[in-house]
Design a protein around this motif. Sequence first.
Motif, short mmCIF file in Angstrom:
data_model
loop_
_atom_site.label_atom_id
_atom_site.label_comp_id
_atom_site.label_asym_id
_atom_site.label_seq_id
_atom_site.Cartn_x
_atom_site.Cartn_y
_atom_site.Cartn_z
N VAL A 20 0.04 8.85 4.41
CA VAL A 20 0.41 9.11 5.97
C VAL A 20 1.26 10.16 6.02
O VAL A 20 1.20 11.17 7.26
CB VAL A 20 1.23 7.63 6.28
CG1 VAL A 20 1.55 8.07 7.82
CG2 VAL A 20 -0.03 6.56 6.57
N TYR A 21 2.16 10.07 5.28
CA TYR A 21 3.37 11.28 5.33
C TYR A 21 2.75 12.42 5.08
O TYR A 21 3.14 13.79 5.79
CB TYR A 21 4.43 10.96 4.43
CG TYR A 21 5.44 10.18 4.90
CD1 TYR A 21 6.50 10.54 5.87
CD2 TYR A 21 5.76 8.82 4.25
CE1 TYR A 21 7.29 9.51 6.43
CE2 TYR A 21 6.71 7.88 4.92
CZ TYR A 21 7.46 8.35 5.63
OH TYR A 21 8.56 7.49 6.23
N GLU A 76 1.34 12.79 -3.39
CA GLU A 76 2.41 12.21 -4.55
C GLU A 76 3.66 12.99 -4.44
O GLU A 76 4.71 12.68 -4.71
CB GLU A 76 1.92 13.00 -6.00
CG GLU A 76 0.56 12.23 -6.55
CD GLU A 76 -0.72 12.77 -5.65
OE1 GLU A 76 -1.67 12.17 -6.07
OE2 GLU A 76 -0.56 13.69 -5.14
N ARG A 77 3.81 14.04 -3.52
CA ARG A 77 4.96 14.58 -3.10
C ARG A 77 6.16 13.58 -2.39
O ARG A 77 7.21 13.95 -2.41
CB ARG A 77 4.92 15.89 -2.27
CG ARG A 77 4.45 15.84 -1.01
CD ARG A 77 4.43 17.03 -0.24
NE ARG A 77 3.07 18.03 -0.58
CZ ARG A 77 3.09 19.12 -0.98
NH1 ARG A 77 4.20 19.73 -1.27
NH2 ARG A 77 2.00 19.76 -0.99
N TRP A 78 5.42 12.35 -1.90
CA TRP A 78 6.49 11.42 -0.99
C TRP A 78 6.52 10.31 -2.01
O TRP A 78 7.17 9.33 -1.29
CB TRP A 78 5.77 11.24 0.29
CG TRP A 78 5.20 12.32 0.89
CD1 TRP A 78 4.19 13.14 1.18
CD2 TRP A 78 5.98 12.94 1.81
NE1 TRP A 78 4.18 14.05 2.17
CE2 TRP A 78 5.66 13.97 2.53
CE3 TRP A 78 7.72 12.86 2.21
CZ2 TRP A 78 6.39 14.90 3.47
CZ3 TRP A 78 8.09 13.64 3.04
CH2 TRP A 78 7.42 14.83 3.57
N GLU A 79 6.30 10.22 -3.26
CA GLU A 79 6.33 9.17 -3.78
C GLU A 79 7.74 8.62 -4.24
O GLU A 79 7.99 7.38 -4.39
CB GLU A 79 5.43 9.35 -5.33
CG GLU A 79 3.91 9.10 -5.04
CD GLU A 79 3.21 9.21 -6.55
OE1 GLU A 79 3.99 9.62 -7.42
OE2 GLU A 79 2.00 8.68 -6.64
N LEU A 104 0.80 -1.20 0.00
CA LEU A 104 0.08 0.21 -0.16
C LEU A 104 1.01 1.27 -0.02
O LEU A 104 0.79 2.23 1.04
CB LEU A 104 -0.97 0.24 1.39
CG LEU A 104 -1.97 -1.22 1.45
CD1 LEU A 104 -2.86 -1.33 2.59
CD2 LEU A 104 -2.80 -1.24 0.01
N THR A 105 1.47 1.28 -1.09
CA THR A 105 2.61 2.56 -0.95
C THR A 105 1.94 3.91 -1.30
O THR A 105 2.47 4.84 -0.46
CB THR A 105 3.63 2.43 -2.12
OG1 THR A 105 2.78 2.20 -3.40
CG2 THR A 105 4.49 1.16 -2.16
N TYR A 106 0.83 4.18 -1.96
CA TYR A 106 0.31 5.26 -2.17
C TYR A 106 -0.50 5.73 -0.78
O TYR A 106 -0.56 6.85 -0.30
CB TYR A 106 -0.86 5.15 -3.24
CG TYR A 106 -1.28 6.77 -3.30
CD1 TYR A 106 -0.53 7.72 -4.07
CD2 TYR A 106 -2.62 7.10 -2.92
CE1 TYR A 106 -1.05 9.04 -4.01
CE2 TYR A 106 -3.30 8.23 -3.35
CZ TYR A 106 -2.39 9.34 -3.90
OH TYR A 106 -2.98 10.61 -3.99
#
Length: 483
Positions: free
Chosen positions: A350-351, A406-409, A343-345
Amino acid sequence: MWFDIWREPTFTLGKLNSFELDIRTGLIFIFSVLILIYFERYHDKKAPPSCGGWIPWLGCAVQFGKQPLGFIKRKSQEFGSIFTLYVAGERLTFLTDPKDFHYFFDNSDVDFQQAVQVPVQNLASISRTQFYKYHTKLHDMVKGRLGPVRVGPLGSTLSGQLNQQFDKHIDLTEPQDLMMITRRSMYASVLNTLFGEGNPLVHEKADYEEFLKRFITFDNDFELGVKLPSIFLPKWTAAKNYFLKRMALTFQQMRGQNTQSDKLNMVDALWDKLDGDEVTHKFGMLVMFASIANGVPAAYWMLTYILTNEIVREKVLKEINDVFKDWQGNGDCTIDEEDLKKLTYLKCCVYETIRLRSEGIIGRKVVKDTQIKGYNVAAGTMLMISPYWSHRDERYFTEPEMFKPERWENSNTDIPGFVAFGGGRYQCPGRWFGMMSMQTFVAMFFLKYTCTVHSPIPAPSLIHLIGVQHPTSEFLISCSKKA
């Protein structure tokens, strides 16, 4: 009364008797001394620019207290990246440029433990001697027990608990406030995971209702409770004493019961590191409070952001549906460590949530006169940074008020402005458990329910500086079970 001396309309000395003259002279002398003390603070021309007030001890406390985060921002714009606020007898020196945060985290003249000792004492009745004897042991034990290697398997336990608690606390017949859903579901789930299912804190329905009522009071007034004498906050003090008694009972009943699959029982872990009944349950209360006070509102905000952003919501649901293609939806279903890794997205969500809803300020105590950016900062000063504002620094976060997972992808969290978990020797030891809890909470919710939103996203309360901000209004949703 003492204020009657100010009621006479004239101060003509000829109308004063000797007693009145002595009183006035004494008061003039006292105020003169206070003014001298006040201006003495500014004798060091190399001290940071400062904001005080015309009343020496009070300083700028009134202006600061009305809107503290806004006040910090305005003073940063006025004074620059370092400045001092005099607030109710305290010197608070703020660093507002993330490039200067090494002065905060890596400075040997600045100490974390001395900054938190008194609040911890007021929170859980842990004496100064007990604190310095056991705090480091407790920190390192929690860090080891809830580190990235060991926290993964707890996802199954926590998700199983959430599965049960959702069924108990989500009303399918009418709209509910999401904050209450989150509290009712997560408090019991987290505490059963850490202290063992069946612990006296939340096991019986009546006990849990009392726990909920007391904890909301304790949490809401925490910031005042750890500063003011107990006589001023009788309800907060009563809640504190209630939790100390319940934690003592929990440690009596749950010792030796390794209820988790990987043999985690925080009761036994604390017994192994600490000495005796007198102190163990008090540090257990710290663990209890730390595990839910910030994690629960953070999980609430994460779900709120997802529900109110159609694009994000669609991406989250697609990812969850792809990972859990064979989900059965029965009471035995859980989310394991391998599921969470996929569950990467959702982890990006979370971040992004903890970026936007981080603490207002965190502090360290200056224990030895030190220099910061060419300024002299005296021992006794509280050195402060504001994660809330550093997480909105446009040099590091474009469109900082937008929820953009998306800024943490690229998985890069080593950003100067990102300090959600603190830093240095005493960085938050439970951060991996907190992130796993948020991820598991949202995944389990969307596996079990579809919902309709009835309210706009609430504004956060910016009055309290410590911990994750709470919403200022209800956020109503209707839930229905997935087919």
